[in-house]
Design an enzyme around this catalytic site. Structure first.
Site, PDB file in Angstrom:
ATOM      1  N   HIS A  22      -1.004  -3.729  -1.158  1.00 47.01           N
ATOM      2  CA  HIS A  22      -1.669  -2.540  -0.624  1.00 47.01           C
ATOM      3  C   HIS A  22      -0.875  -1.270  -0.956  1.00 47.01           C
ATOM      4  O   HIS A  22      -1.405  -0.316  -1.524  1.00 47.01           O
ATOM      5  CB  HIS A  22      -1.821  -2.693   0.896  1.00 47.01           C
ATOM      6  CG  HIS A  22      -2.506  -1.548   1.566  1.00 47.01           C
ATOM      7  ND1 HIS A  22      -3.859  -1.527   1.803  1.00 47.01           N
ATOM      8  CD2 HIS A  22      -2.039  -0.359   2.037  1.00 47.01           C
ATOM      9  CE1 HIS A  22      -4.199  -0.383   2.389  1.00 47.01           C
ATOM     10  NE2 HIS A  22      -3.097   0.344   2.549  1.00 47.01           N
ATOM     11  N   GLU A  23       0.405  -1.285  -0.626  1.00 50.31           N
ATOM     12  CA  GLU A  23       1.227  -0.095  -0.887  1.00 50.31           C
ATOM     13  C   GLU A  23       1.376   0.144  -2.388  1.00 50.31           C
ATOM     14  O   GLU A  23       1.423   1.283  -2.846  1.00 50.31           O
ATOM     15  CB  GLU A  23       2.597  -0.228  -0.209  1.00 50.31           C
ATOM     16  CG  GLU A  23       2.550  -0.371   1.316  1.00 50.31           C
ATOM     17  CD  GLU A  23       1.740   0.706   2.036  1.00 50.31           C
ATOM     18  OE1 GLU A  23       1.667   1.850   1.529  1.00 50.31           O
ATOM     19  OE2 GLU A  23       1.148   0.400   3.093  1.00 50.31           O
TER      20      GLU A  23
ATOM     21  N   HIS B 111      -1.447   2.243  -3.516  1.00 55.93           N
ATOM     22  CA  HIS B 111      -1.206   3.661  -3.242  1.00 55.93           C
ATOM     23  C   HIS B 111      -0.238   4.248  -4.283  1.00 55.93           C
ATOM     24  O   HIS B 111      -0.429   5.348  -4.795  1.00 55.93           O
ATOM     25  CB  HIS B 111      -0.577   3.834  -1.850  1.00 55.93           C
ATOM     26  CG  HIS B 111      -1.551   3.747  -0.707  1.00 55.93           C
ATOM     27  ND1 HIS B 111      -2.647   4.569  -0.608  1.00 55.93           N
ATOM     28  CD2 HIS B 111      -1.582   2.947   0.393  1.00 55.93           C
ATOM     29  CE1 HIS B 111      -3.313   4.278   0.516  1.00 55.93           C
ATOM     30  NE2 HIS B 111      -2.696   3.288   1.135  1.00 55.93           N
TER      31      HIS B 111
ATOM     32  N   GLU C 259      -7.010   5.437  -0.074  1.00 58.47           N
ATOM     33  CA  GLU C 259      -7.222   4.115   0.523  1.00 58.47           C
ATOM     34  C   GLU C 259      -8.084   3.240  -0.398  1.00 58.47           C
ATOM     35  O   GLU C 259      -7.930   2.019  -0.419  1.00 58.47           O
ATOM     36  CB  GLU C 259      -7.883   4.286   1.898  1.00 58.47           C
ATOM     37  CG  GLU C 259      -7.779   3.091   2.806  1.00 58.47           C
ATOM     38  CD  GLU C 259      -6.366   2.757   3.276  1.00 58.47           C
ATOM     39  OE1 GLU C 259      -5.448   3.589   3.101  1.00 58.47           O
ATOM     40  OE2 GLU C 259      -6.168   1.651   3.793  1.00 58.47           O
TER      41      GLU C 259
END
Lengths: 491, 491
Positions: free
Chosen positions: B256-257, B260, B286
């Site tokens: 997830h990170e 980003h 997101e």
């Protein structure tokens, strides 16, 4: 007074940011970020400098002067005023030129060192010497241009005093070094090998615990060159370096930096963010790191205490007697590199640099002659001549930073440490026994009470006199060296 | 124009310092330094805010407006002007009161959560809602007070549009969740156990390499709550967290990170330090993290590709078929906690929060009734009621920060991601095959070209239309969910 303090505390917060940005630069920053990071540091440091040199600072100091009643307030004003007036004397253009020149010079010093060619660095060093001369002219001087440089790191100390000290220490060391030749040379083969980084790390952390470094207000990381940095209150960090082939390096780097950090962690909370919230001087700071590194960390009793822990981690030493280990870490050598020098030769490396700096700034020698002068002095003081310029005149980064006047702090630190040690053993008569028991707390408490808790309230020589009752006396250092190495070398 | 840019770049350097100070706060800072660090961050952030809201900024924007010719320059002015005008509309006293209130509220939220008692947090939340209302009044609004809050995170999106989207997504998800009850429930027992942190770390680092995260311009560390932070050019860092008992946590936090961070690393260099040098909006950001985490990271083909590496590290999985593993990580559950929710229930958690926020800000409900309202909505949407307030209305930190309007970004991110994915598979028709081969580069390149390289030049809905040729259409999300979970649950 409160307004002045608030103003200085605001500035200090920007300096804290610069400290963290710099710490990160040396430890965790991704490599590609280097250039932008330098710009960010430049911007924030420039802002802090602008705030400090603003007329507001001058006005606040002026107003506060009439109000200051306590010794602490007076000290705040004294230190701030001195820095302020100094900063105001240097024209911003000269300051900027100096910064640009040294920033470039560092780059070319690195190339010169890698290529073992002083000529690459020479024009940059010439420019630095020239600009340093201009800065000294702006700041002013009485007897000797070098006084002004020395004063930046060791406020109050004169070049003439330093020369007098050297006139005692130099012949002592040169003679003692000759004397040692006839002693029993320690065998230090045990210190080379292949030592796990994980184990070295574990031992470094153990040492920090033994020496009462507060890990809840600091941390240990890794960098190419070990350093201690105060980010802010309750945040004093140290770094060390680990080499698989060299065990001594990490151990004594860690103890050395721990010594600096114990000083910083001992600064009273209400001095924080004020100009008195730091060490008394560069050499007093160095006296603390050297005290723990050498007087404690290279003593037989220290190793008797830590050796069981050490051998638990490094099982390869189980059959090496602690005395043999202790002698190995204290081996004296006529070597080229200052940072690797032992306690006996170290100060000789410093004197050589001081004499060159003092002659350069007073135009008694030229930059272009440095390689030759360096080698002559090496021959005279230490008795060996480096084969490569990278092992000689190019070995230190300091001159590329323009940090003239800094080197003597290293020597003075050793002398201060020995003099403090002498006084300490009068108060703590069972010093040796305490080390043997691992009671470093009572020793730290003594340093805290006498030195750390004073922050920058006193000038270094004043502090020394307050603590030891005497002016700087190099005999304590000579006695310490004589006693210790007579034992190690069976003289 | 150049003057404006230089001014904005200067401000950005102070923001970089704040980013590093904050990153360090969450990762490496010694615990005792917390209070002073908060003060330092406050000082530097305050300085950056003061610089940005100074009349100088307004003047420079005004002057630059007549000069701006390129689309990029126009975008710089548009974004800077909007932020500037917004900031100028809020009286400094109100801003300060809001900051003090939220800073206190975070503290009491933590206590309330630990003690499982909403009443402790209630008065602070009431104050925050009141001040948020005042801020909205200062900023102004047309249809709905909530529009102004939404606009902070998702510029251009109206509450009415969001409600329309929800009126489609909510019944779809509620029905689909019912349908799934009749399917074959995956067995996820294999995901619990005792998993070495070292191994999880190793696998996280492997994932970052597979996904083309540039480690020379970033790094992976550990923090209590995973986050991505851009310190400056070539310095985009991520954090994850490791739990010995929960393997999924670190893997999907890292992916997830990483999503980003790939976005941030893809922002063009000449946008850096300018207001266009960031993601288009919170929800577009997101969409990138969710795309990599869910659409790529929870796909069967992704696991077919990484499974050999995974099993090499976690040998305990050698005999677990990859299909079984894939189904386990996609198990759907009617659960209480948003951050642990699966792809099907996640958006339901968000809608509930959005509806509460929208009602609160328009004075349709009272803070004191939140625990009851929360549970009613949980029952209605997800079909379960938390037994403890700490698992219900107190679970998220956002409201204590005063971040009303933020939650919808999470849902929108999922919808954007599905819509981007739909368009991408038209350009990259062998998408599934590429994932299977571990060719994540061509997928990243598509995102770089279409989304990352645009920075904040376009508003999110404009960017979406540019990339996909359509307005936001939640059907792509519904189709994606239906297809994927029909397969997993053998519907």
């Amino acid at each position: 007074m409160q307004n002045l303090k608030n103003h200085l505390k605001t500035i200090s917060k920007f300096e804290s940011a610069v400290s963290l940005l710099s710490w990160d630069f040396e430890t965790y920053m991704p490599p590609k970020a280097a250039q932008k990071r330098a710009e960010i540091i430049g911007e924030i440091a420039g802002h802090a400098f602008k705030l400090f040199t603003s007329d507001k600072t001058g006005l606040l100091i002026e107003k506060a002067e009439s109000e200051a009643s306590s010794d602490i307030d007076k000290a705040v004003i004294r230190v701030a005023k001195k820095e302020y007036e100094k900063a105001k004397k240097i024209p911003p253009e000269l300051f900027k030129e100096f910064q640009i020149t040294t920033s470039k010079a560092q780059h070319f010093w690195e190339i010169a060192k890698n290529e073992n060619n002083f000529a690459i660095f020479q024009p940059h060093l010439e420019k630095i010497v020239e600009l340093t001369g201009k800065i000294v002219d702006c700041l002013g001087y009485k007897e000797n241009k070098y006084d002004t440089l020395l004063d930046q790191y060791e406020p109050g100390l004169k070049t003439s005093q330093l020369k007098k000290i050297i006139s005692y220490v130099k012949p002592f060391l040169v003679n003692f070094l000759d004397k040692i030749e006839n002693g029993t040379k320690p065998d230090d083969k045990i210190l080379t090998g292949d030592f796990s980084i994980e184990k070295q790390k574990k031992f470094s952390e153990k040492i920090l615990d033994f020496l009462n470094y507060d890990k809840n207000a600091g941390r240990l990381d890794v960098s190419a060159h070990p350093f201690t940095i105060t980010i802010g209150a309750f945040d004093v960090r140290i770094t060390t370096r680990y080499s698989r082939s060299d065990l001594k390096n990490s151990i004594f780097s860690t103890i050395h930096e721990c010594g600096h950090a114990l000083y910083e962690q001992g600064i009273p909370e209400d001095f924080r963010e004020l100009p008195i919230g730091e060490g008394a001087s560069m050499a007093i700071h160095e006296s603390q790191s050297r005290f723990w590194e050498n007087i404690v960390g290279r003593s037989l009793n220290f190793w008797k205490f830590v050796y069981p822990t050490f051998c638990e981690i490094f099982s390869e030493f189980e059959n090496v007697p602690v005395e043999k280990f202790w002698k190995a870490i204290n081996k004296v050598e006529r070597s080229f590199i200052r940072t690797e020098a032992d306690e006996v030769t170290y100060n000789l490396h410093i004197m050589l640099r001081f004499e060159i700096e003092e002659a350069l700034i007073n135009n008694k020698i030229s930059v272009k002659d440095l390689p030759v002068i360096w080698n002559e002095k090496m021959k005279e003081y230490i008795g060996v001549i480096p084969e490569k310029e990278s092992d000689g005149v190019l070995q230190d980064v300091h001159w590329s930073h323009g940090s003239f006047g800094y080197f003597p702090s290293y020597m003075l630190g050793n002398l201060y440490a020995a003099q403090f040690y002498h006084t300490m053993t009068k108060d703590i008569s069972d010093f040796d026994e305490r080390i043997l028991q691992g009671d470093f707390k009572s020793i730290l408490n003594w340093l805290r009470e006498k030195i750390h808790s004073k922050g920058k309230i006193y000038e270094p020589l004043e502090l020394l006199k307050n603590v030891t009752g005497e002016d700087l006396n190099p005999e304590y250092y000579a006695n310490y060296i004589t006693k210790k190495f007579t034992m190690i070398y069976n003289l």
